[in-house]
Design a protein around this motif. Structure first.
Motif, PDB file in Angstrom:
ATOM      1  N   UNK A  63     -32.716  28.408   9.249  1.00  0.00           N
ATOM      2  CA  UNK A  63     -32.038  27.230   8.705  1.00  0.00           C
ATOM      3  C   UNK A  63     -30.528  27.488   8.742  1.00  0.00           C
ATOM      4  N   UNK A  64     -29.749  26.457   9.038  1.00  0.00           N
ATOM      5  CA  UNK A  64     -28.288  26.519   8.961  1.00  0.00           C
ATOM      6  C   UNK A  64     -27.856  25.429   7.988  1.00  0.00           C
ATOM      7  N   UNK A  65     -27.131  25.819   6.947  1.00  0.00           N
ATOM      8  CA  UNK A  65     -26.676  24.865   5.939  1.00  0.00           C
ATOM      9  C   UNK A  65     -25.149  24.772   6.063  1.00  0.00           C
ATOM     10  N   UNK A  66     -24.663  23.603   6.438  1.00  0.00           N
ATOM     11  CA  UNK A  66     -23.239  23.376   6.703  1.00  0.00           C
ATOM     12  C   UNK A  66     -22.458  23.107   5.415  1.00  0.00           C
ATOM     13  N   UNK A  67     -21.161  23.388   5.453  1.00  0.00           N
ATOM     14  CA  UNK A  67     -20.193  23.055   4.402  1.00  0.00           C
ATOM     15  C   UNK A  67     -20.527  23.634   3.036  1.00  0.00           C
ATOM     16  N   UNK A  68     -21.009  24.862   3.016  1.00  0.00           N
ATOM     17  CA  UNK A  68     -21.312  25.508   1.744  1.00  0.00           C
ATOM     18  C   UNK A  68     -21.276  27.019   1.894  1.00  0.00           C
TER      19      UNK A  68
END
Length: 138
Positions: free
Chosen positions: A102-107
């Protein structure tokens, strides 16, 4: 009683403006400044390169940017826990030790990964993200 008059100021010879004194040699005219177009162009190019290096960061310009792995990519994570080094690898590569799930952006919230997944927060300039990783099964 009369007041004595002050003596007259001495008179110095007056020369017309721009005229040399008798026997003086006039100075040669100043050489015109040389314009070297190549130096100007080179100076502008150097300034642009420096500006780009500062904007992107010196490390980014030399390849030390964070790894932008995508879901399904495998990576090799090495180094200390507080400053890990990450490099993308093929999943069949013996050095690959994690797979991106999983890649979680802006955090930077590493708790946003599922329990049991390793989390790796990355930042470069305004770009920030978390990679959620599972160990590679071999």
């Amino acid at each position: 009683m009369s007041v004595p008059t002050p003596p007259a100021a001495p008179q110095y010879p007056q020369f017309p403006q721009g005229q040399p004194m008798d026997g003086a040699v006039p100075a040669p005219p100043a050489a015109p400044p040389k314009k070297n177009a190549l130096k100007k162009i080179l100076g502008v190019v150097v300034m642009i390169v420096v500006a780009v290096a500062v904007k992107l960061g010196i490390g980014y310009a030399f390849g030390d940017s964070p790894v932008r792995a995508e879901v399904g990519d495998c990576v090799q994570v090495t180094g200390a826990e507080n400053s890990p080094e990450v490099e993308t690898k093929g999943c069949e590569d013996a050095d690959a030790n994690y797979k991106v799930v999983k890649v979680i952006e802006n955090t930077f919230d590493i708790n946003s990964c599922t329990v049991g997944e390793a989390a790796l927060a990355q930042e470069w300039d305004a770009d920030k993200f978390v990679l959620c990783l599972n160990p590679v099964k071999k």
